[in-house]
Design a protein around this motif. Structure first.
Motif, PDB file in Angstrom:
ATOM      1  N   GLY A  16       0.852  -1.244  -0.090  1.00 60.51           N
ATOM      2  CA  GLY A  16       0.007  -0.182  -0.076  1.00 60.51           C
ATOM      3  C   GLY A  16       0.957   1.331   0.065  1.00 60.51           C
ATOM      4  O   GLY A  16       0.618   2.356  -0.725  1.00 60.51           O
ATOM      5  N   ALA A  17       1.886   1.143   0.821  1.00 63.62           N
ATOM      6  CA  ALA A  17       2.952   2.468   0.773  1.00 63.62           C
ATOM      7  C   ALA A  17       3.678   2.784  -0.594  1.00 63.62           C
ATOM      8  O   ALA A  17       3.754   3.590  -1.170  1.00 63.62           O
ATOM      9  CB  ALA A  17       3.835   2.369   1.911  1.00 63.62           C
ATOM     10  N   VAL A  18       3.676   1.592  -1.290  1.00 66.42           N
ATOM     11  CA  VAL A  18       4.388   1.663  -2.391  1.00 66.42           C
ATOM     12  C   VAL A  18       3.634   2.271  -3.478  1.00 66.42           C
ATOM     13  O   VAL A  18       3.860   3.280  -4.256  1.00 66.42           O
ATOM     14  CB  VAL A  18       4.831   0.260  -3.053  1.00 66.42           C
ATOM     15  CG1 VAL A  18       5.247   0.204  -4.435  1.00 66.42           C
ATOM     16  CG2 VAL A  18       5.956  -0.203  -2.448  1.00 66.42           C
ATOM     17  N   ALA A  19       2.177   1.800  -3.591  1.00 61.94           N
ATOM     18  CA  ALA A  19       1.190   2.234  -4.322  1.00 61.94           C
ATOM     19  C   ALA A  19       1.064   3.829  -4.075  1.00 61.94           C
ATOM     20  O   ALA A  19       0.763   4.686  -4.929  1.00 61.94           O
ATOM     21  CB  ALA A  19      -0.096   1.721  -4.220  1.00 61.94           C
ATOM     22  N   ASP A  20       1.047   4.187  -2.924  1.00 62.35           N
ATOM     23  CA  ASP A  20       0.797   5.757  -2.408  1.00 62.35           C
ATOM     24  C   ASP A  20       1.799   6.545  -3.068  1.00 62.35           C
ATOM     25  O   ASP A  20       1.673   7.599  -3.595  1.00 62.35           O
ATOM     26  CB  ASP A  20       0.707   5.736  -0.903  1.00 62.35           C
ATOM     27  CG  ASP A  20      -0.758   5.380  -0.113  1.00 62.35           C
ATOM     28  OD1 ASP A  20      -1.662   5.249  -1.097  1.00 62.35           O
ATOM     29  OD2 ASP A  20      -0.653   5.101   0.879  1.00 62.35           O
ATOM     30  N   LEU A  21       3.057   5.810  -2.805  1.00 60.40           N
ATOM     31  CA  LEU A  21       4.397   7.062  -3.053  1.00 60.40           C
ATOM     32  C   LEU A  21       4.328   7.041  -4.676  1.00 60.40           C
ATOM     33  O   LEU A  21       4.677   8.145  -5.358  1.00 60.40           O
ATOM     34  CB  LEU A  21       5.602   6.205  -2.588  1.00 60.40           C
ATOM     35  CG  LEU A  21       5.770   6.247  -1.181  1.00 60.40           C
ATOM     36  CD1 LEU A  21       7.054   5.302  -0.634  1.00 60.40           C
ATOM     37  CD2 LEU A  21       6.177   7.856  -0.927  1.00 60.40           C
ATOM     38  N   LYS A  22       3.854   5.938  -5.451  1.00 63.35           N
ATOM     39  CA  LYS A  22       3.771   5.949  -6.794  1.00 63.35           C
ATOM     40  C   LYS A  22       2.852   6.988  -7.434  1.00 63.35           C
ATOM     41  O   LYS A  22       3.121   7.659  -8.056  1.00 63.35           O
ATOM     42  CB  LYS A  22       3.671   4.738  -7.384  1.00 63.35           C
ATOM     43  CG  LYS A  22       4.616   3.679  -7.388  1.00 63.35           C
ATOM     44  CD  LYS A  22       4.549   2.399  -8.251  1.00 63.35           C
ATOM     45  CE  LYS A  22       5.901   1.399  -8.183  1.00 63.35           C
ATOM     46  NZ  LYS A  22       5.624   0.421  -8.577  1.00 63.35           N
ATOM     47  N   THR A  38       9.799   8.389  -6.219  1.00 61.64           N
ATOM     48  CA  THR A  38      10.035   7.131  -6.948  1.00 61.64           C
ATOM     49  C   THR A  38      11.046   6.355  -6.436  1.00 61.64           C
ATOM     50  O   THR A  38      10.989   5.141  -6.104  1.00 61.64           O
ATOM     51  CB  THR A  38      10.352   7.438  -8.267  1.00 61.64           C
ATOM     52  OG1 THR A  38       9.198   8.266  -9.098  1.00 61.64           O
ATOM     53  CG2 THR A  38      10.680   6.161  -9.340  1.00 61.64           C
ATOM     54  N   ASP A  39      12.007   6.871  -5.764  1.00 61.44           N
ATOM     55  CA  ASP A  39      13.350   6.341  -5.084  1.00 61.44           C
ATOM     56  C   ASP A  39      12.655   5.476  -3.925  1.00 61.44           C
ATOM     57  O   ASP A  39      12.994   4.445  -3.721  1.00 61.44           O
ATOM     58  CB  ASP A  39      14.300   7.401  -4.644  1.00 61.44           C
ATOM     59  CG  ASP A  39      15.245   7.934  -5.972  1.00 61.44           C
ATOM     60  OD1 ASP A  39      14.810   7.102  -7.079  1.00 61.44           O
ATOM     61  OD2 ASP A  39      15.914   8.576  -5.733  1.00 61.44           O
ATOM     62  N   TYR A  40      11.951   6.355  -3.088  1.00 65.61           N
ATOM     63  CA  TYR A  40      11.452   5.710  -1.945  1.00 65.61           C
ATOM     64  C   TYR A  40      10.461   4.390  -2.313  1.00 65.61           C
ATOM     65  O   TYR A  40      10.492   3.382  -1.625  1.00 65.61           O
ATOM     66  CB  TYR A  40      10.283   6.808  -1.173  1.00 65.61           C
ATOM     67  CG  TYR A  40      11.289   7.793  -0.486  1.00 65.61           C
ATOM     68  CD1 TYR A  40      12.433   7.766  -0.284  1.00 65.61           C
ATOM     69  CD2 TYR A  40      10.565   9.013  -0.465  1.00 65.61           C
ATOM     70  CE1 TYR A  40      13.175   8.757   0.267  1.00 65.61           C
ATOM     71  CE2 TYR A  40      10.944  10.251   0.123  1.00 65.61           C
ATOM     72  CZ  TYR A  40      12.512  10.004   0.469  1.00 65.61           C
ATOM     73  OH  TYR A  40      13.079  11.393   0.866  1.00 65.61           O
ATOM     74  N   ALA A  41       9.699   4.422  -3.287  1.00 63.48           N
ATOM     75  CA  ALA A  41       8.691   3.514  -3.553  1.00 63.48           C
ATOM     76  C   ALA A  41       9.633   2.414  -3.979  1.00 63.48           C
ATOM     77  O   ALA A  41       9.406   1.129  -3.725  1.00 63.48           O
ATOM     78  CB  ALA A  41       7.938   4.018  -4.764  1.00 63.48           C
ATOM     79  N   ASN A  42      10.734   2.362  -4.694  1.00 58.64           N
ATOM     80  CA  ASN A  42      11.468   1.411  -5.094  1.00 58.64           C
ATOM     81  C   ASN A  42      12.330   0.715  -3.822  1.00 58.64           C
ATOM     82  O   ASN A  42      12.428  -0.377  -3.816  1.00 58.64           O
ATOM     83  CB  ASN A  42      12.545   1.909  -5.879  1.00 58.64           C
ATOM     84  CG  ASN A  42      12.232   2.102  -7.447  1.00 58.64           C
ATOM     85  OD1 ASN A  42      11.230   1.888  -7.904  1.00 58.64           O
ATOM     86  ND2 ASN A  42      12.906   3.243  -8.226  1.00 58.64           N
ATOM     87  N   GLN A  43      12.636   1.669  -3.045  1.00 59.29           N
ATOM     88  CA  GLN A  43      13.288   0.830  -1.597  1.00 59.29           C
ATOM     89  C   GLN A  43      12.153   0.229  -0.707  1.00 59.29           C
ATOM     90  O   GLN A  43      12.733  -0.874  -0.506  1.00 59.29           O
ATOM     91  CB  GLN A  43      13.880   2.214  -0.871  1.00 59.29           C
ATOM     92  CG  GLN A  43      14.804   2.934  -1.251  1.00 59.29           C
ATOM     93  CD  GLN A  43      15.201   4.043  -0.476  1.00 59.29           C
ATOM     94  OE1 GLN A  43      15.015   4.232   0.667  1.00 59.29           O
ATOM     95  NE2 GLN A  43      16.350   4.850  -1.032  1.00 59.29           N
ATOM     96  N   ILE A  44      11.178   0.485  -0.993  1.00 54.21           N
ATOM     97  CA  ILE A  44      10.152  -0.049  -0.082  1.00 54.21           C
ATOM     98  C   ILE A  44       9.598  -1.502  -0.863  1.00 54.21           C
ATOM     99  O   ILE A  44       9.526  -2.556  -0.464  1.00 54.21           O
ATOM    100  CB  ILE A  44       8.974   0.544   0.043  1.00 54.21           C
ATOM    101  CG1 ILE A  44       9.417   1.735   1.197  1.00 54.21           C
ATOM    102  CG2 ILE A  44       7.843  -0.364   0.705  1.00 54.21           C
ATOM    103  CD1 ILE A  44       8.134   2.788   1.496  1.00 54.21           C
TER     104      ILE A  44
END
Length: 76
Positions: A16-22, A38-44
């Motif tokens: 869910g966090a990845v989807a939100d960040l994207k 985008t970087d944060y989403a990739n890290q998660i």
């Protein structure tokens, strides 16, 4: 609540966090913010992949932790 259930909940939260960040990256016009999101989403996503590997390992070693199979079995 079993460790299997908690790990699956954690995975769901991470996804869910990845989807939100994207979504944040798509919604912003600020190039720096877009890159950060985008970087944060990739890290998660990488963290979630590691956790998925651990969940798969645990479920292969301890079948009682197979959360979704247990839920389907109980519904039948």
């Amino acid at each position: 609540m079993t460790i299997g259930t908690r790990m699956h909940q954690c995975l769901t939260s991470l996804e869910g966090a990845v989807a939100d960040l994207k979504n944040f990256a798509l919604e912003t016009e600020d190039a720096n913010a877009k890159k950060q999101f985008t970087d944060y989403a990739n890290q998660i996503e990488n963290i979630a992949q590691g956790l998925k590997g651990r969940v798969n390992y645990i479920e292969s070693q301890e079948p009682q932790y197979k959360v979704y199979q247990q839920a389907r079995h109980q519904e039948q």
